[in-house]
Design an enzyme around this catalytic site. Structure first.
Site, mmCIF file in Angstrom:
data_model
loop_
_atom_site.group_PDB
_atom_site.id
_atom_site.type_symbol
_atom_site.label_atom_id
_atom_site.label_comp_id
_atom_site.label_asym_id
_atom_site.label_seq_id
_atom_site.Cartn_x
_atom_site.Cartn_y
_atom_site.Cartn_z
ATOM 1 N N GLY A 8 1.019 -0.916 -0.070
ATOM 2 C CA GLY A 8 0.104 0.069 -0.405
ATOM 3 C C GLY A 8 0.668 1.352 -0.219
ATOM 4 C CB THR A 10 0.776 4.425 -3.770
ATOM 5 O OG1 THR A 10 -0.211 3.962 -3.826
ATOM 6 C CG2 THR A 10 1.766 4.630 -5.007
ATOM 7 C CB THR A 12 -3.068 8.176 4.179
ATOM 8 O OG1 THR A 12 -3.815 8.127 2.503
ATOM 9 C CG2 THR A 12 -3.132 9.258 4.486
ATOM 10 C CB THR A 92 -5.310 -3.455 7.563
ATOM 11 O OG1 THR A 92 -4.046 -3.253 6.804
ATOM 12 C CG2 THR A 92 -6.329 -3.945 7.144
ATOM 13 C CB THR A 93 -8.771 -1.466 10.840
ATOM 14 O OG1 THR A 93 -8.956 0.222 10.420
ATOM 15 C CG2 THR A 93 -7.790 -0.380 11.847
ATOM 16 C CB THR A 116 -7.373 -1.568 16.155
ATOM 17 O OG1 THR A 116 -6.696 -1.695 17.910
ATOM 18 C CG2 THR A 116 -7.202 -2.848 15.782
ATOM 19 C CG HIS A 147 -10.723 8.201 12.513
ATOM 20 N ND1 HIS A 147 -11.664 7.804 13.302
ATOM 21 C CD2 HIS A 147 -9.374 7.293 12.550
ATOM 22 C CE1 HIS A 147 -11.050 6.581 13.953
ATOM 23 N NE2 HIS A 147 -9.548 6.997 13.346
ATOM 24 C CG HIS A 148 -9.406 9.931 7.381
ATOM 25 N ND1 HIS A 148 -9.765 10.012 6.542
ATOM 26 C CD2 HIS A 148 -8.612 8.943 8.110
ATOM 27 C CE1 HIS A 148 -8.704 8.010 6.920
ATOM 28 N NE2 HIS A 148 -8.516 8.447 7.442
ATOM 29 C CE LYS A 151 -11.137 3.709 10.733
ATOM 30 N NZ LYS A 151 -10.330 3.436 10.119
ATOM 31 N N GLY A 157 -11.238 0.331 13.844
ATOM 32 C CA GLY A 157 -10.615 -0.976 14.906
ATOM 33 C C GLY A 157 -9.769 -0.108 16.521
HETATM 34 N N1 LIG Z 1 -3.314 0.681 13.143
HETATM 35 C C1 LIG Z 1 -2.749 2.087 13.223
HETATM 36 O O1 LIG Z 1 -1.854 2.592 14.032
HETATM 37 C C2 LIG Z 1 -3.857 2.318 11.701
HETATM 38 C C3 LIG Z 1 -4.130 1.566 10.939
HETATM 39 N N2 LIG Z 1 -4.454 2.619 9.875
HETATM 40 C C4 LIG Z 1 -5.250 1.603 8.876
HETATM 41 O O2 LIG Z 1 -4.322 1.375 7.526
HETATM 42 C C5 LIG Z 1 -4.755 0.881 6.276
HETATM 43 C C6 LIG Z 1 -4.948 2.117 5.405
HETATM 44 O O3 LIG Z 1 -5.138 3.702 5.683
HETATM 45 P P1 LIG Z 1 -5.102 4.299 4.411
HETATM 46 O O4 LIG Z 1 -4.182 4.247 4.791
HETATM 47 O O5 LIG Z 1 -5.845 5.600 5.951
HETATM 48 O O6 LIG Z 1 -5.717 4.070 3.470
HETATM 49 P P2 LIG Z 1 -5.450 4.898 2.050
HETATM 50 O O7 LIG Z 1 -7.033 4.651 0.828
HETATM 51 O O8 LIG Z 1 -5.134 6.084 2.267
HETATM 52 O O9 LIG Z 1 -4.715 3.754 1.422
HETATM 53 C C7 LIG Z 1 -4.680 2.437 0.890
HETATM 54 C C8 LIG Z 1 -4.328 1.597 0.104
HETATM 55 O O10 LIG Z 1 -4.073 -0.040 0.162
HETATM 56 C C9 LIG Z 1 -4.650 -0.281 -1.038
HETATM 57 N N3 LIG Z 1 -5.345 -1.077 -1.135
HETATM 58 C C10 LIG Z 1 -6.718 -0.862 -0.404
HETATM 59 N N4 LIG Z 1 -7.155 -1.855 -0.412
HETATM 60 C C11 LIG Z 1 -6.643 -2.626 -1.477
HETATM 61 C C12 LIG Z 1 -6.691 -3.725 -2.056
HETATM 62 N N5 LIG Z 1 -8.097 -4.800 -1.750
HETATM 63 N N6 LIG Z 1 -6.209 -4.756 -2.783
HETATM 64 C C13 LIG Z 1 -4.432 -4.121 -3.209
HETATM 65 N N7 LIG Z 1 -4.650 -2.429 -1.569
HETATM 66 C C14 LIG Z 1 -5.329 -1.729 -1.462
HETATM 67 C C15 LIG Z 1 -5.030 1.347 -1.965
HETATM 68 O O11 LIG Z 1 -4.203 0.796 -3.192
HETATM 69 P P3 LIG Z 1 -5.212 1.912 -3.993
HETATM 70 O O12 LIG Z 1 -4.436 2.609 -4.253
HETATM 71 O O13 LIG Z 1 -4.804 1.146 -5.406
HETATM 72 O O14 LIG Z 1 -6.533 2.672 -3.184
HETATM 73 C C16 LIG Z 1 -3.924 1.891 -0.938
HETATM 74 O O15 LIG Z 1 -2.059 1.946 -1.047
HETATM 75 C C17 LIG Z 1 -6.852 1.443 6.954
HETATM 76 O O16 LIG Z 1 -7.064 0.035 7.631
HETATM 77 C C18 LIG Z 1 -6.803 2.318 8.399
HETATM 78 O O17 LIG Z 1 -7.965 2.300 9.334
HETATM 79 C C19 LIG Z 1 -4.361 4.175 9.089
HETATM 80 C C20 LIG Z 1 -3.912 4.674 10.549
HETATM 81 C C21 LIG Z 1 -3.499 4.352 11.582
HETATM 82 O O1 LIG Z 2 -7.688 4.965 9.338
HETATM 83 C C1 LIG Z 2 -7.492 5.606 10.206
HETATM 84 O O2 LIG Z 2 -6.891 7.154 9.529
HETATM 85 C C2 LIG Z 2 -6.901 4.890 11.320
HETATM 86 N N1 LIG Z 2 -7.474 3.587 11.429
HETATM 87 C C3 LIG Z 2 -7.005 3.064 12.982
HETATM 88 C C4 LIG Z 2 -8.401 2.792 13.552
HETATM 89 O O3 LIG Z 2 -8.941 2.096 12.759
HETATM 90 O O4 LIG Z 2 -8.548 2.491 14.502
HETATM 91 C C5 LIG Z 2 -6.190 3.848 13.712
HETATM 92 C C6 LIG Z 2 -6.165 5.086 13.611
HETATM 93 O O5 LIG Z 2 -7.509 6.002 14.702
HETATM 94 C C7 LIG Z 2 -6.224 5.741 12.348
#
Ligand SMILES: NC(=O)C1=CN([C@@H]2O[C@H](COP(=O)(O)OP(=O)(O)OC[C@H]3O[C@@H](n4cnc5c(N)ncnc54)[C@H](OP(=O)(O)O)[C@@H]3O)[C@@H](O)[C@H]2O)C=CC1
Ligand SMILES: O=C(O)C1=N[C@H](C(=O)O)C[C@H](O)C1
Length: 254
Positions: A8, A10, A12, A92-93, A116, A147-148, A151, A157
Site C-alpha cells: 500500500g 502509495t 496515505t 490494517t483494520t 489496530t 476520523h477523516h 475512512k 479498529g
Molecule cells: N493501526 C494503525 O495505527 C492505523 C491503521 N490504519 C489503517 O490502515 C489502513 C489504510 O489506511 P489509509 O492509508 O488511510 O488508507 P488509504 O486508502 O489512503 O490507503 C490504502 C492503501 O491500500 C491499498 N489497498 C486498499 N485496498 C486494497 C485491495 N483490496 N487490494 C490491494 N490494495 C489495496 C490502496 O491502494 P489503491 O491506491 O490502489 O486504492 C492504498 O494504497 C486502514 O485499514 C486504516 O484503518 C490507518 C492509520 C493508523
Molecule cells: O483509518 C485511519 O486513519 C485510522 N485507523 C485506525 C483505526 O481504525 O482505529 C487507527 C487510527 O485511528 C487511524
C-alpha cells in the site's frame, strides 16, 4: 539494520511509513508495492505492482513487510510473506472473524504482529481503561470516535479494541448500541458507540464514564500519522528478531 517491505506504498499510511523510514538509520526499505503501481516514486522509493510481491520477496532481502491496506489485501500479503518466510506487521483494520483467522494461519509460519493502533498513547489508554472500568463498574460508558472523511470501516479498529478491553475488564460483554434515534432510552449496561467522519482528522477517540453526579472522559488525539508510522516501524524492528507467532504491539512496548 532491519530490511523492510511496504505494501500500500502509495496510500496515505504507506506514504507516511516510507517518509518516516527515510529518516531512520535502523531501517532499509528494500521493497515497496501498490496494486497497479506504474513506476511511481514515494519518498525516493520506486513502487512496484503488488502482483510482483512474491517475486520481489524471493529476490530481495526483506525481514518484515509493513502493511496498511485493506482487509482483503492484507490477508493476501500476509500469506505471501508466510510463503516467503518474511515477517508481517499490519495496522490494517476492518477484518471479520475469517480475516483474523487467516492472519493467525500465516502466523503459524512467520512472526506476525497486528495492531489496530500503533500509538503509545492509545496503548496506555487501553491499559488505564481496564482499571477504571473495574473501579467505576456501575457507571455508564459511551465511546465516540472521529476520523477523516475517507475512512471506510466503522467503528474504527481502535474503538473496537478499546471496547473489547472494557468487556474483558468487566468480565462480560456490554451490548453495543451504534448511535441512537427516536424513542431509544439507554438500556442498563449498554455502551453507546458514536462515529463521526469529517475533513482530514487523523483519529480521535473519547471514552466517557458517567454516574454518581460526575463525568470522567479520556480523549486521545493523533496529531500526525507519523505517530502510527513510527510505532509500526518500531514493531517491524522488534518483530525481525522473533520466532513465528501472533504478536501484539504491547509486547513491543514492554
Ligand atoms: N493501526 C494503525 O495505527 C492505523 C491503521 N490504519 C489503517 O490502515 C489502513 C489504510 O489506511 P489509509 O492509508 O488511510 O488508507 P488509504 O486508502 O489512503 O490507503 C490504502 C492503501 O491500500 C491499498 N489497498 C486498499 N485496498 C486494497 C485491495 N483490496 N487490494 C490491494 N490494495 C489495496 C490502496 O491502494 P489503491 O491506491 O490502489 O486504492 C492504498 O494504497 C486502514 O485499514 C486504516 O484503518 C490507518 C492509520 C493508523
Ligand atoms: O483509518 C485511519 O486513519 C485510522 N485507523 C485506525 C483505526 O481504525 O482505529 C487507527 C487510527 O485511528 C487511524
Amino acid at each position: 539494520m532491519t530490511a523492510i517491505g511496504v505494501t500500500g506504498a502509495t496510500g496515505t499510511m504507506g506514504t507516511a511509513v516510507l517518509e518516516t523510514a527515510a529518516d531512520r538509520e535502523d531501517i532499509d526499505v528494500n521493497v515497496a508495492v501498490n496494486r497497479g503501481a506504474d513506476g511511481e516514486r514515494v519518498a525516493g522509493q520506486g513502487v512496484h505492482d503488488a502482483a510482483d510481491l512474491p517475486t520481489l520477496l524471493a529476490d530481495r532481502s526483506v525481514d518484515v513487510v509493513v502493511d496498511f491496506t485493506g482487509p482483503g489485501s492484507a490477508i493476501e500479503y500476509a500469506a505471501a510473506c508466510a510463503e516467503a518466510g518474511v515477517g508481517f506487521v499490519t495496522g490494517t483494520t476492518g477484518f471479520d472473524a475469517d480475516g483474523r483467522a487467516a492472519l493467525e494461519t500465516s502466523a503459524e509460519r512467520v512472526p506476525l504482529l497486528w495492531a489496530t493502533n500503533f500509538s503509545q498513547g492509545i496503548h496506555a489508554l487501553g491499559e488505564a481503561l481496564g482499571e477504571i472500568t473495574e473501579t467505576l463498574s456501575e457507571y455508564d460508558i459511551e465511546m465516540t470516535e472521529t476520523h477523516h472523511n475517507r475512512k471506510r470501516d466503522a467503528p474504527s479498529g481502535t474503538a473496537t479494541t478499546l471496547l473489547d478491553g472494557i468487556d474483558d475488564a468487566s468480565g462480560g460483554e456490554h451490548d453495543r448500541t451504534y448511535g441512537r434515534e427516536g424513542d431509544q432510552p439507554r438500556a442498563d449496561g449498554e455502551i453507546g458507540v458514536h462515529v463521526r467522519r469529517a475533513g482530514g482528522i487523523r483519529g480521535e477517540h473519547e471514552v466517557l464514564f458517567a454516574g454518581n453526579d460526575e463525568v470522567l472522559t479520556f480523549t486521545h488525539r493523533a496529531e500526525s500519522r507519523a505517530v502510527f508510522a513510527s510505532g509500526a516501524l518500531d514493531a517491524a524492528v522488534w518483530l525481525a528478531e522473533r520466532d513465528p507467532g501472533f504478536y501484539e504491539f504491547g509486547e513491543v512496548l514492554a
